[in-house]
Design a protein around this motif. Structure first.
Motif, mmCIF file in Angstrom:
data_model
loop_
_atom_site.group_PDB
_atom_site.id
_atom_site.type_symbol
_atom_site.label_atom_id
_atom_site.label_comp_id
_atom_site.label_asym_id
_atom_site.label_seq_id
_atom_site.Cartn_x
_atom_site.Cartn_y
_atom_site.Cartn_z
ATOM 1 N N ARG A 156 72.784 137.036 111.218
ATOM 2 C CA ARG A 156 73.187 137.652 111.664
ATOM 3 C C ARG A 156 74.794 137.207 112.348
ATOM 4 N NH1 ARG A 156 73.841 133.984 115.383
ATOM 5 N NH2 ARG A 156 72.412 133.863 117.221
ATOM 6 N N LYS A 163 76.041 136.515 115.934
ATOM 7 C CA LYS A 163 75.879 136.781 116.852
ATOM 8 C C LYS A 163 77.231 137.996 117.597
ATOM 9 C CE LYS A 163 74.933 133.205 120.811
ATOM 10 N NZ LYS A 163 73.335 132.803 120.659
ATOM 11 N N LYS A 184 76.194 133.510 126.439
ATOM 12 C CA LYS A 184 75.927 131.717 126.495
ATOM 13 C C LYS A 184 77.078 131.242 126.551
ATOM 14 C CE LYS A 184 73.875 128.958 123.283
ATOM 15 N NZ LYS A 184 73.186 129.431 121.618
ATOM 16 N N LYS A 201 76.287 128.145 129.430
ATOM 17 C CA LYS A 201 76.598 126.380 129.125
ATOM 18 C C LYS A 201 77.579 126.216 129.745
ATOM 19 C CE LYS A 201 73.445 126.132 125.586
ATOM 20 N NZ LYS A 201 72.841 124.828 125.610
ATOM 21 N N LYS A 221 67.258 119.981 114.450
ATOM 22 C CA LYS A 221 66.571 120.107 115.787
ATOM 23 C C LYS A 221 65.145 120.540 115.474
ATOM 24 C CE LYS A 221 70.228 121.741 119.143
ATOM 25 N NZ LYS A 221 71.071 122.905 119.011
ATOM 26 N N TYR A 274 62.174 121.805 116.300
ATOM 27 C CA TYR A 274 61.289 121.598 117.350
ATOM 28 C C TYR A 274 59.875 121.993 116.547
ATOM 29 C CZ TYR A 274 65.515 122.704 119.581
ATOM 30 O OH TYR A 274 66.601 122.618 120.493
ATOM 31 N N LYS A 308 59.167 122.858 122.165
ATOM 32 C CA LYS A 308 59.617 123.448 123.705
ATOM 33 C C LYS A 308 58.824 123.611 124.742
ATOM 34 C CE LYS A 308 64.723 124.437 122.873
ATOM 35 N NZ LYS A 308 65.729 125.697 123.453
ATOM 36 N N SER A 310 58.883 125.929 126.565
ATOM 37 C CA SER A 310 58.227 127.627 126.548
ATOM 38 C C SER A 310 57.585 127.160 125.419
ATOM 39 C CB SER A 310 59.775 128.525 126.288
ATOM 40 O OG SER A 310 60.385 127.678 124.644
ATOM 41 N N TYR A 365 58.230 127.448 122.196
ATOM 42 C CA TYR A 365 59.363 127.342 121.030
ATOM 43 C C TYR A 365 58.998 126.596 120.023
ATOM 44 C CZ TYR A 365 62.927 128.819 118.567
ATOM 45 O OH TYR A 365 64.007 129.199 117.000
ATOM 46 N N HIS A 410 65.468 123.841 113.267
ATOM 47 C CA HIS A 410 67.052 124.229 113.147
ATOM 48 C C HIS A 410 68.219 123.412 112.561
ATOM 49 C CE1 HIS A 410 66.897 126.510 117.073
ATOM 50 N NE2 HIS A 410 65.582 127.216 116.524
ATOM 51 N N GLN A 443 67.475 129.019 110.931
ATOM 52 C CA GLN A 443 66.696 127.953 111.730
ATOM 53 C C GLN A 443 64.811 128.702 110.963
ATOM 54 O OE1 GLN A 443 66.712 131.039 114.951
ATOM 55 N NE2 GLN A 443 67.751 130.160 115.813
ATOM 56 N N ALA A 474 58.438 133.811 118.583
ATOM 57 C CA ALA A 474 59.622 134.155 119.262
ATOM 58 C C ALA A 474 60.510 135.387 119.207
ATOM 59 C CB ALA A 474 60.514 133.363 118.063
ATOM 60 N N GLU A 530 58.898 135.979 122.580
ATOM 61 C CA GLU A 530 59.085 135.664 123.655
ATOM 62 C C GLU A 530 61.200 135.937 123.994
ATOM 63 O OE1 GLU A 530 60.316 131.544 125.801
ATOM 64 O OE2 GLU A 530 61.408 132.770 124.101
ATOM 65 N N HIS A 531 61.430 135.974 123.230
ATOM 66 C CA HIS A 531 62.616 136.715 122.839
ATOM 67 C C HIS A 531 63.169 137.638 123.619
ATOM 68 C CE1 HIS A 531 67.023 137.731 121.738
ATOM 69 N NE2 HIS A 531 66.739 135.967 122.072
HETATM 70 P P1 0O2 Z 1 70.214 134.176 120.618
HETATM 71 O O1 0O2 Z 1 70.131 135.327 121.089
HETATM 72 O O2 0O2 Z 1 68.978 134.246 120.113
HETATM 73 O O3 0O2 Z 1 70.901 134.006 119.397
HETATM 74 P P2 0O2 Z 1 71.661 123.315 122.979
HETATM 75 O O4 0O2 Z 1 70.822 122.374 121.902
HETATM 76 O O5 0O2 Z 1 71.582 123.592 124.380
HETATM 77 O O6 0O2 Z 1 72.765 122.398 123.197
HETATM 78 P P3 0O2 Z 1 71.469 125.881 121.713
HETATM 79 O O7 0O2 Z 1 72.017 126.756 121.257
HETATM 80 O O8 0O2 Z 1 70.629 126.872 122.431
HETATM 81 O O9 0O2 Z 1 72.181 124.474 122.532
HETATM 82 O O10 0O2 Z 1 70.414 125.166 120.605
HETATM 83 P P4 0O2 Z 1 68.984 125.554 120.869
HETATM 84 O O11 0O2 Z 1 68.019 125.198 122.168
HETATM 85 O O12 0O2 Z 1 68.644 124.607 120.043
HETATM 86 O O13 0O2 Z 1 68.879 127.367 120.630
HETATM 87 C C1 0O2 Z 1 69.601 127.848 119.268
HETATM 88 C C2 0O2 Z 1 69.060 128.922 119.128
HETATM 89 O O14 0O2 Z 1 67.299 128.958 119.166
HETATM 90 C C3 0O2 Z 1 68.523 129.514 120.339
HETATM 91 O O15 0O2 Z 1 69.563 131.082 120.380
HETATM 92 C C4 0O2 Z 1 67.602 130.784 120.536
HETATM 93 O O16 0O2 Z 1 67.682 132.095 119.199
HETATM 94 C C5 0O2 Z 1 66.686 129.417 119.407
HETATM 95 N N1 0O2 Z 1 65.957 129.008 120.595
HETATM 96 C C6 0O2 Z 1 65.812 127.995 121.209
HETATM 97 N N2 0O2 Z 1 65.149 128.242 121.983
HETATM 98 C C7 0O2 Z 1 63.786 129.237 122.015
HETATM 99 C C8 0O2 Z 1 63.520 129.723 123.237
HETATM 100 O O17 0O2 Z 1 62.570 128.733 124.061
HETATM 101 N N3 0O2 Z 1 62.685 131.095 122.954
HETATM 102 C C9 0O2 Z 1 63.293 131.507 122.100
HETATM 103 N N4 0O2 Z 1 62.416 133.263 121.713
HETATM 104 N N5 0O2 Z 1 63.856 130.678 121.354
HETATM 105 C C10 0O2 Z 1 64.868 129.928 120.960
HETATM 106 P P5 0O2 Z 1 70.082 131.881 122.124
HETATM 107 O O18 0O2 Z 1 71.876 131.727 121.592
HETATM 108 O O19 0O2 Z 1 69.419 131.242 123.051
HETATM 109 O O20 0O2 Z 1 69.994 133.008 121.605
#
Ligand code: 0O2
Length: 279
Positions: A46, A48, A56, A60, A106, A108, A113, A115, A117, A121, A142, A152, A155-156
């Motif tokens: 997808r 965004k 975002k 940030k 990354k 995870y 995490k 959370s 998660y 990545h 991912q 995920a 939780e999302h």
């Molecule tokens: P969306 O809506 O899914 O696109 P950083 O590492 O902090 O610089 P970033 O981009 O937040 O920057 O990195 P991170 O933490 O690796 O997260 C990237 C994406 O992973 C997120 O995109 C989520 O899709 C997923 N993700 C990360 N942490 C979690 C979590 O705790 N729960 C869930 N469900 N997904 C998570 P977005 O843009 O946050 O969201």
């Protein structure tokens, strides 16, 4: 600030997502055609949405003109697999590709995490050819098991519902659910080889049956209706046994029958005085 032409900005990301999804789908088919176990269960992608990008950037504190440089998940690919072990295999596959350059990893899965998660990545750069020339697009891939994906996704949705402020009692449940997913993944890994064997056998059976039916269909043009009927009845009898060796033997016999018809046709061709070969 310049006017943002979202369509123009997002088009190369769209192209990258489409091409990469196609490439992983192709890999999946190749595994299946070779009768091998495929570590990829499902691939999706997808770009965004604009509102998610804006959220975002705001979260940030990234200025909008730095968006393309700082947001590395505008293009996102998700690869779902069955077992935790498959993740390593997919990561290696990506690292060995010449069209995807790994930028950041990354993990995870190893470092869950807070959370709960879990997911692996990889940020890659991918070259997209557009009318304006080649553009290097960052893409977040991912990779996670079905269990991790289930968690995920739920939780999302809750993050969205509670505007990223999930109440404590729900968080506790999510933590417990994350532990359960972890236990589920370990249990499945423990019987991985049995599951893989079972899936491969069923895949081979489907493949063998499809080939036999194709061979019978080809015989329709040369054999008599009675003979086809006999072959078909015999096929159903062998199929009932669900025995791969019996099916293979039956397939070989069919090949011999087809070969017999081919030879006969060539002999008939040779005998016919009206037909001659053109050099
Ligand atoms: P969306 O809506 O899914 O696109 P950083 O590492 O902090 O610089 P970033 O981009 O937040 O920057 O990195 P991170 O933490 O690796 O997260 C990237 C994406 O992973 C997120 O995109 C989520 O899709 C997923 N993700 C990360 N942490 C979690 C979590 O705790 N729960 C869930 N469900 N997904 C998570 P977005 O843009 O946050 O969201």
């Amino acid at each position: 600030m310049d006017i943002l032409l979202w369509n123009k900005i997002l088009t190369p990301y769209e192209i990258a997502v489409r091409e990469i999804v196609y490439k992983f789908d192709r890999l999946k088919s190749e595994y299946q055609m070779n009768g091998e176990y495929c570590p990829i269960e499902q691939v999706s992608g997808r770009v965004k949405s604009i509102s998610s990008i804006l959220d975002k950037l705001h979260r940030k504190e990234i200025p909008i003109d730095k968006m393309e440089k700082k947001l590395e998940d505008i293009a996102g690919i998700r690869i779902i697999c069955q077992f935790v072990e498959d993740i390593d295999q997919i990561v290696e596959m990506i690292q060995n590709r010449s069209d995807m350059k790994v930028k950041t990893i990354k993990d995870y899965v190893k470092y869950q995490k807070s959370s709960g998660y879990r997911s692996f990545h990889i940020i890659i750069t991918y070259k997209v050819e557009t009318l304006d020339g080649v553009q290097k697009i960052p893409v977040e891939i991912q990779i996670r098991t079905m269990g991790m994906d289930f968690w995920a996704t739920i939780e999302h949705s809750l993050q969205y519902k509670y505007k990223r402020d999930i109440p404590e009692h729900v968080k506790d449940r999510l933590t417990r659910a994350a532990e359960a997913v972890c236990a589920l993944d370990s249990e499945m890994s423990a019987v991985r080889s049995e599951i893989m064997d079972a899936q491969l056998s069923s895949q081979l059976l489907h493949h063998q049956v499809a080939e036999i039916l194709m061979a019978i269909e080809n015989l329709y043009t040369v054999a008599s209706k009675r003979e086809i009927q006999k072959i078909q009845d015999e096929f159903y009898r062998v199929y009932e046994k669900k025995d791969m060796n019996a099916l293979r033997k039956f397939h070989r016999q069919l090949d011999m029958i087809s070969e017999g018809y081919r030879t006969q046709k060539m002999t008939d061709f040779g005998k016919d005085p009206r037909k001659y070969e053109v050099e």
